[in-house]
Design a protein around this motif. Structure first.
Motif, PDB file in Angstrom:
ATOM      1  N   ILE A 162      -9.715  -1.109   6.793  1.00 47.82           N
ATOM      2  CA  ILE A 162      -8.818  -2.061   6.208  1.00 47.82           C
ATOM      3  C   ILE A 162      -8.508  -1.424   4.896  1.00 47.82           C
ATOM      4  CG2 ILE A 162      -8.570  -4.386   5.194  1.00 47.82           C
ATOM      5  CD1 ILE A 162     -10.908  -5.332   7.389  1.00 47.82           C
ATOM      6  N   VAL A 163      -7.046  -1.441   4.540  1.00 52.74           N
ATOM      7  CA  VAL A 163      -6.900  -0.948   3.256  1.00 52.74           C
ATOM      8  C   VAL A 163      -6.315  -2.165   2.544  1.00 52.74           C
ATOM      9  CG1 VAL A 163      -5.216   0.658   2.068  1.00 52.74           C
ATOM     10  CG2 VAL A 163      -6.178   1.474   4.142  1.00 52.74           C
ATOM     11  N   VAL A 217      -3.451   2.839  -3.509  1.00 51.60           N
ATOM     12  CA  VAL A 217      -2.756   4.035  -3.285  1.00 51.60           C
ATOM     13  C   VAL A 217      -3.948   5.017  -2.200  1.00 51.60           C
ATOM     14  CG1 VAL A 217      -1.710   6.105  -4.320  1.00 51.60           C
ATOM     15  CG2 VAL A 217      -1.638   3.799  -5.422  1.00 51.60           C
ATOM     16  N   VAL A 218      -3.493   5.281  -1.113  1.00 57.13           N
ATOM     17  CA  VAL A 218      -4.596   6.265  -0.311  1.00 57.13           C
ATOM     18  C   VAL A 218      -4.077   7.601  -0.407  1.00 57.13           C
ATOM     19  CG1 VAL A 218      -5.345   6.546   2.067  1.00 57.13           C
ATOM     20  CG2 VAL A 218      -4.516   4.280   1.388  1.00 57.13           C
ATOM     21  N   THR A 219      -4.969   8.400  -1.089  1.00 58.44           N
ATOM     22  CA  THR A 219      -4.621   9.715  -1.404  1.00 58.44           C
ATOM     23  C   THR A 219      -5.469  10.688  -0.662  1.00 58.44           C
ATOM     24  OG1 THR A 219      -6.538   9.578  -3.049  1.00 58.44           O
ATOM     25  CG2 THR A 219      -4.127   9.226  -3.939  1.00 58.44           C
ATOM     26  N   LYS A 220      -6.559  10.130   0.151  1.00 54.75           N
ATOM     27  CA  LYS A 220      -7.435  10.962   1.073  1.00 54.75           C
ATOM     28  C   LYS A 220      -7.792  10.275   2.253  1.00 54.75           C
ATOM     29  CE  LYS A 220     -11.604  10.067  -1.760  1.00 54.75           C
ATOM     30  NZ  LYS A 220     -12.711  10.364  -2.595  1.00 54.75           N
ATOM     31  N   ASP A 221      -8.376  10.826   3.150  1.00 54.24           N
ATOM     32  CA  ASP A 221      -8.647  10.145   4.538  1.00 54.24           C
ATOM     33  C   ASP A 221      -9.676   8.859   4.261  1.00 54.24           C
ATOM     34  OD1 ASP A 221      -7.360  12.258   5.458  1.00 54.24           O
ATOM     35  OD2 ASP A 221      -9.106  13.171   6.755  1.00 54.24           O
ATOM     36  N   VAL A 222      -9.503   7.914   5.071  1.00 52.61           N
ATOM     37  CA  VAL A 222     -10.399   6.624   5.047  1.00 52.61           C
ATOM     38  C   VAL A 222     -11.177   6.810   6.295  1.00 52.61           C
ATOM     39  CG1 VAL A 222     -10.159   4.186   5.110  1.00 52.61           C
ATOM     40  CG2 VAL A 222      -8.269   5.287   3.900  1.00 52.61           C
ATOM     41  N   VAL A 271       0.984  -1.223   0.127  1.00 52.26           N
ATOM     42  CA  VAL A 271      -0.059  -0.136   0.143  1.00 52.26           C
ATOM     43  C   VAL A 271       0.795   1.270   0.172  1.00 52.26           C
ATOM     44  CG1 VAL A 271      -1.471   1.301   1.441  1.00 52.26           C
ATOM     45  CG2 VAL A 271      -1.905  -1.303   1.151  1.00 52.26           C
ATOM     46  N   ILE A 272       0.208   2.450  -0.634  1.00 54.76           N
ATOM     47  CA  ILE A 272       1.053   3.659  -0.716  1.00 54.76           C
ATOM     48  C   ILE A 272       0.303   4.605   0.078  1.00 54.76           C
ATOM     49  CG2 ILE A 272       1.957   5.478  -1.931  1.00 54.76           C
ATOM     50  CD1 ILE A 272       2.675   3.318  -4.291  1.00 54.76           C
ATOM     51  N   VAL A 273       0.614   5.331   1.024  1.00 52.97           N
ATOM     52  CA  VAL A 273      -0.088   6.291   1.601  1.00 52.97           C
ATOM     53  C   VAL A 273       0.509   7.401   1.455  1.00 52.97           C
ATOM     54  CG1 VAL A 273      -0.930   7.032   3.969  1.00 52.97           C
ATOM     55  CG2 VAL A 273      -0.776   4.756   3.648  1.00 52.97           C
ATOM     56  N   LEU A 274      -0.176   8.489   0.799  1.00 62.67           N
ATOM     57  CA  LEU A 274       0.185   9.918   0.738  1.00 62.67           C
ATOM     58  C   LEU A 274       0.220  10.869   1.738  1.00 62.67           C
ATOM     59  CD1 LEU A 274      -0.802  10.025  -3.130  1.00 62.67           C
ATOM     60  CD2 LEU A 274       1.511   9.487  -2.265  1.00 62.67           C
ATOM     61  N   PRO A 275       0.981  12.048   1.614  1.00 62.73           N
ATOM     62  CA  PRO A 275       1.058  13.048   2.694  1.00 62.73           C
ATOM     63  C   PRO A 275      -0.489  13.485   3.165  1.00 62.73           C
ATOM     64  CG  PRO A 275       2.863  13.448   1.065  1.00 62.73           C
ATOM     65  CD  PRO A 275       1.646  12.557   0.768  1.00 62.73           C
ATOM     66  N   GLY A 276      -0.477  13.630   4.607  1.00 60.74           N
ATOM     67  CA  GLY A 276      -1.631  14.223   4.994  1.00 60.74           C
ATOM     68  C   GLY A 276      -2.901  13.451   5.221  1.00 60.74           C
TER      69      GLY A 276
END
Length: 178
Positions: A145-146, A151-156, A132-137
């Protein structure tokens, strides 16, 4: 004296402990305890029963917090500021970024156009699968669960199961509708 201890522990981690076998191998030689001992002296805060696996890279580690019963999987690459809650599972080859490059000015090379760091927060009881890739902020809220390769670009949201690029809610663990 505290600064010297920090640098000694950081050096021992990167020269020795990072390369010790994974904790699930029969010949692990106490590597989980050794890495945990060093990270307790490197990270901003470290809970109990933390598992830092073989090959994890965390830069200086000074602005990383990790809670009880949480871990970083094989070959993870994380940067701070990063706050990881309790009971968090982070799989192998996960990358968590807290800074990016700008590209809006043409008179300055992109490599010199950095954004300020944006903290990543991973709340309690989260599972982040492999690669998984988690981006800044980004904040990954409680119980989420991811899925692998996301690719996580916004809040979950809380109790969401997300996947894809960019990651989208697939369903909720608590029965809510998408």
């Amino acid at each position: 004296m505290k600064k010297l201890r920090y640098y000694i522990c950081l050096g021992l981690y990167y020269m020795v402990a990072r390369h010790l076998p994974g904790s699930d191998t029969p010949y692990s030689l106490g590597s989980k305890k050794i890495r945990g001992f060093l990270c307790k002296r490197i990270f901003k805060s470290t809970g109990s029963n933390v598992n830092i696996e073989h090959g994890v890279y965390f830069a200086s580690g000074r602005d990383i917090e990790i809670g009880n019963n949480s871990g970083l999987g094989l070959n993870c690459r994380v940067n701070g500021p990063l706050k990881i809650g309790d009971d968090v599972m982070i799989g192998p080859d996960v990358m968590i970024f807290t800074q990016n490059h700008k590209h809006d000015r043409l008179d300055i090379p992109m490599r010199l156009q950095t954004d300020p760091k944006k903290p990543v927060i991973i709340e309690d009881d989260v599972w982040i699968a492999a690669r998984v890739i988690v981006l800044p902020g980004v904040t990954i809220h409680k119980g989420a669960i991811v899925g692998a390769g996301a690719v996580v670009t916004k809040d979950v949201p809380e109790y969401a199961i997300v996947g894809g690029n960019p990651a989208k809610v697939i369903k909720y663990r608590d029965g809510r509708k998408v």
